[in-house]
Design a protein around this motif. Sequence first.
Motif, PDB file in Angstrom:
ATOM      1  N   ASP A  38     -16.222  -1.690  -0.761  1.00 17.53           N
ATOM      2  CA  ASP A  38     -16.287  -3.138  -0.519  1.00 17.53           C
ATOM      3  C   ASP A  38     -16.482  -3.905  -1.818  1.00 17.53           C
ATOM      4  N   LYS A  39     -17.312  -3.341  -2.685  1.00 17.47           N
ATOM      5  CA  LYS A  39     -17.602  -4.036  -3.931  1.00 17.47           C
ATOM      6  C   LYS A  39     -16.365  -4.041  -4.847  1.00 17.47           C
ATOM      7  N   GLU A  40     -15.744  -2.867  -4.985  1.00 10.78           N
ATOM      8  CA  GLU A  40     -14.569  -2.766  -5.863  1.00 10.78           C
ATOM      9  C   GLU A  40     -13.415  -3.639  -5.385  1.00 10.78           C
ATOM     10  N   CYS A  41     -13.335  -3.829  -4.073  1.00 11.50           N
ATOM     11  CA  CYS A  41     -12.180  -4.535  -3.527  1.00 11.50           C
ATOM     12  C   CYS A  41     -12.503  -5.975  -3.123  1.00 11.50           C
ATOM     13  N   GLY A  42     -13.689  -6.420  -3.428  1.00 12.63           N
ATOM     14  CA  GLY A  42     -14.038  -7.808  -3.128  1.00 12.63           C
ATOM     15  C   GLY A  42     -14.051  -8.099  -1.629  1.00 12.63           C
ATOM     16  N   LEU A  52       0.828  -1.213   0.000  1.00  7.16           N
ATOM     17  CA  LEU A  52       0.000   0.000   0.000  1.00  7.16           C
ATOM     18  C   LEU A  52       0.861   1.261   0.000  1.00  7.16           C
ATOM     19  N   VAL A  53       1.866   1.251   0.871  1.00  6.31           N
ATOM     20  CA  VAL A  53       2.742   2.429   0.979  1.00  6.31           C
ATOM     21  C   VAL A  53       3.468   2.670  -0.346  1.00  6.31           C
ATOM     22  N   THR A  54       4.016   1.618  -0.914  1.00  2.64           N
ATOM     23  CA  THR A  54       4.757   1.785  -2.167  1.00  2.64           C
ATOM     24  C   THR A  54       3.839   2.318  -3.266  1.00  2.64           C
ATOM     25  N   ALA A  55       2.634   1.790  -3.322  1.00  2.00           N
ATOM     26  CA  ALA A  55       1.738   2.188  -4.409  1.00  2.00           C
ATOM     27  C   ALA A  55       1.186   3.600  -4.232  1.00  2.00           C
ATOM     28  N   THR A  56       1.270   4.143  -2.999  1.00  2.00           N
ATOM     29  CA  THR A  56       0.695   5.482  -2.791  1.00  2.00           C
ATOM     30  C   THR A  56       1.773   6.518  -2.482  1.00  2.00           C
ATOM     31  N   LYS A  57       3.024   6.141  -2.707  1.00  2.00           N
ATOM     32  CA  LYS A  57       4.092   7.067  -2.303  1.00  2.00           C
ATOM     33  C   LYS A  57       3.990   8.415  -3.021  1.00  2.00           C
ATOM     34  N   ASP A  58       3.373   8.419  -4.185  1.00  2.00           N
ATOM     35  CA  ASP A  58       3.273   9.673  -4.932  1.00  2.00           C
ATOM     36  C   ASP A  58       1.967  10.419  -4.705  1.00  2.00           C
ATOM     37  N   VAL A  59       1.003   9.801  -4.053  1.00  2.00           N
ATOM     38  CA  VAL A  59      -0.282  10.485  -3.915  1.00  2.00           C
ATOM     39  C   VAL A  59      -0.556  10.953  -2.487  1.00  2.00           C
ATOM     40  N   GLY A  60       0.337  10.620  -1.566  1.00  2.00           N
ATOM     41  CA  GLY A  60       0.136  11.052  -0.182  1.00  2.00           C
ATOM     42  C   GLY A  60      -1.070  10.361   0.425  1.00  2.00           C
ATOM     43  N   GLY A  61      -1.663  11.012   1.404  1.00  2.00           N
ATOM     44  CA  GLY A  61      -2.750  10.381   2.151  1.00  2.00           C
ATOM     45  C   GLY A  61      -4.071  10.356   1.416  1.00  2.00           C
ATOM     46  N   ALA A  62      -4.145  11.000   0.235  1.00  2.00           N
ATOM     47  CA  ALA A  62      -5.389  11.055  -0.538  1.00  2.00           C
ATOM     48  C   ALA A  62      -6.561  11.497   0.345  1.00  2.00           C
ATOM     49  N   ASP A  63      -6.378  12.609   1.013  1.00  2.00           N
ATOM     50  CA  ASP A  63      -7.421  13.196   1.874  1.00  2.00           C
ATOM     51  C   ASP A  63      -8.000  12.201   2.874  1.00  2.00           C
ATOM     52  N   GLY A  64      -7.155  11.478   3.515  1.00  2.00           N
ATOM     53  CA  GLY A  64      -7.633  10.553   4.549  1.00  2.00           C
ATOM     54  C   GLY A  64      -8.071   9.206   3.985  1.00  2.00           C
ATOM     55  N   TYR A  99      -8.984   2.373  -6.327  1.00  2.00           N
ATOM     56  CA  TYR A  99     -10.226   3.031  -5.917  1.00  2.00           C
ATOM     57  C   TYR A  99      -9.950   4.411  -5.319  1.00  2.00           C
ATOM     58  N   ILE A 100      -9.014   4.490  -4.376  1.00  2.00           N
ATOM     59  CA  ILE A 100      -8.817   5.810  -3.731  1.00  2.00           C
ATOM     60  C   ILE A 100      -8.167   6.801  -4.686  1.00  2.00           C
ATOM     61  N   LYS A 101      -7.389   6.298  -5.638  1.00  2.00           N
ATOM     62  CA  LYS A 101      -6.794   7.230  -6.602  1.00  2.00           C
ATOM     63  C   LYS A 101      -7.863   7.833  -7.505  1.00  2.00           C
ATOM     64  N   GLY A 102      -8.887   7.044  -7.788  1.00  2.00           N
ATOM     65  CA  GLY A 102      -9.886   7.507  -8.754  1.00  2.00           C
ATOM     66  C   GLY A 102     -11.078   8.188  -8.084  1.00  2.00           C
ATOM     67  N   LYS A 103     -11.201   8.046  -6.760  1.00  2.00           N
ATOM     68  CA  LYS A 103     -12.417   8.501  -6.092  1.00  2.00           C
ATOM     69  C   LYS A 103     -12.314   9.973  -5.703  1.00  2.00           C
ATOM     70  N   LYS A 104     -13.315  10.732  -6.118  1.00  2.00           N
ATOM     71  CA  LYS A 104     -13.372  12.118  -5.639  1.00  2.00           C
ATOM     72  C   LYS A 104     -14.218  12.130  -4.363  1.00  2.00           C
ATOM     73  N   GLY A 105     -13.834  12.949  -3.380  1.00  2.00           N
ATOM     74  CA  GLY A 105     -14.603  13.016  -2.130  1.00  2.00           C
ATOM     75  C   GLY A 105     -14.311  11.817  -1.238  1.00  2.00           C
ATOM     76  N   ASP A 106     -15.200  11.583  -0.298  1.00  2.00           N
ATOM     77  CA  ASP A 106     -14.945  10.538   0.702  1.00  2.00           C
ATOM     78  C   ASP A 106     -15.175   9.134   0.145  1.00  2.00           C
ATOM     79  N   VAL A 107     -14.636   8.172   0.886  1.00  2.00           N
ATOM     80  CA  VAL A 107     -14.855   6.768   0.534  1.00  2.00           C
ATOM     81  C   VAL A 107     -16.329   6.423   0.751  1.00  2.00           C
ATOM     82  N   ASP A 108     -16.894   5.764  -0.243  1.00  2.00           N
ATOM     83  CA  ASP A 108     -18.244   5.237  -0.086  1.00  2.00           C
ATOM     84  C   ASP A 108     -18.062   3.761   0.273  1.00  2.00           C
ATOM     85  N   VAL A 109     -18.425   3.410   1.497  1.00  2.00           N
ATOM     86  CA  VAL A 109     -18.036   2.097   2.012  1.00  2.00           C
ATOM     87  C   VAL A 109     -18.574   0.945   1.159  1.00  2.00           C
TER      88      VAL A 109
END
Length: 529
Positions: free
Chosen positions: A116-120, A64-76, A102-112
Amino acid sequence: MSEPTPEEAFLAENFAKLGLGEKPLKEALRNKKIAAAWNEVLSEIELPEEGGVDAKVGALLSALVTATKDVGGADGKRAFVVNAVLEGKLKSKAQVEAAVKYIKGKKGDVDVAEFDKECGVGIEFTPEKLEKEVRAYIEEHKNTILGQRYKAFTPTLVTLKTSTDLKWAPPADLKKEVDAQLAALLGPKDECDAPPKKQPKAPAAAGAKPVKTENEEISKNRMFEEGFLAGLHRPGGNEQIVPENMEAHLNATGGRVFTRFPPEPNGYLHIGHSKAITINFGFARYHGGECYLRYDDTNPEAEEERYFTAIREIVEWLGFQPYKITYASDHFQRLYELAEDLIKRDKGYICHCSAEEVNLQRGGKDNRGPRFECKHRNRPTEESLQEFRNMRDGKYKPKEAMLRMKQDMLNSGNPQMWDLTAYRVLDGAPHHRTGDEWKIYPTYDFTHCLCDSFENISHSLCTTEFINSRESYDWLCNALEIYRPQQREYGRLNLTGTIMSKRKIAKLVSGGYVRGWNDPRLYTLVAIR
Ligand SMILES: NC(=O)CC[C@H](N)C(=O)O
């Protein structure tokens, strides 16, 4: 060794709690971005003491850390994923990858629910469920798999992992299951499955002479007696979805082998084609069958009269006599009628999307994003039929409308099944045989298999670049319920140090870099002759 900085000490302590060893720690410290990302992630959570965290968690957080090293916390949103890992909702690398996407493409907050669906999340695989789903897939693609035999292993696994729910199954278990089921379906490996034989090693001792056997005679027909060409089916061996079609086919051919050599008349043949010619004409002759010379003339913009003549002369120069000389354009009317038929069967639709839109539907720039179907796909068949006639009658300019096949955009991992174009509008040069009778022309993917079918080809032999096309080839013949010839693929002949593509040679000729198509520096067959 210098003292660790407080930051390094903090990382070391937490890596130990996560069960991550020295090596990942060193790697993290070497890369500033990764170290910073770890610091952020770890400062937001409280880890239990060493041994209190599941062994998998460390590896998943590391991914997770490696894959998000360039995007930071992505607004929580990254913190949300971290917690999902810690709570055991995300259990595999594939799930973490999906979460990152999912978090890279999602605008606004996580929709639970969406997350869940996108990540199985929550999809569990018992051995029974795994068995059942693999079985269903293999059953559905049985014909293709029987044709490819053990070569189907990797594509099957890749498709299951990329395009079905099985991507959430434990990878090692999935691989084992596919292995076991293919073995049960195909039985033991036989000579068709054997890897190519190794050349015997040259004798190592200095001065040793290769042993020569007197009277050793190599059969002229050896290429048809062993290897790939010896393992092909007999006429009649290609299974049909409409069995009566096979009866009619065998009546037409008398059970003989029929092949075809199908060049596009857009350049002179080169040394690579001599292999295609020898295989197609030679295989038919060896079996007492026949081979067509068929010009694949569906692209009037690139075709010229002189190429037709030159191609025929070269085939004869190589010692073969075509059974008949045919043209894809002989069949334009019949192809058109089958295109209408396809629409009426709700297996084709008229689409007005641009090339960029189609590319997006196919999963984006590099075909990695989710695929989706376009809005024209489900229009009424009546409407598509009318629009197809409009295309034929010249009511559309190029690129404004096309006929697409309704294949399997969402579930197939094979790009050749993503609603290929069947017909397009062209308004350039008149066709050398049909003049300006047609404003629409069928594509290779639509034309080739159908012409093979019309000509009752028993073996459609082509180079391995067309392996993925085998599925669309079969799909179209089956969709129209016509006789389905069997495509099989051989490796193309390549030479390094020269150019082996008609299109590229044409550029050298038209740019004046060589004296002409018969310049001896080109490996065209006219040059060699
Ligand atoms: N199926 C094939 O053999 C491909 C034929 C195609 N016309 C080509 O020249 O590339």
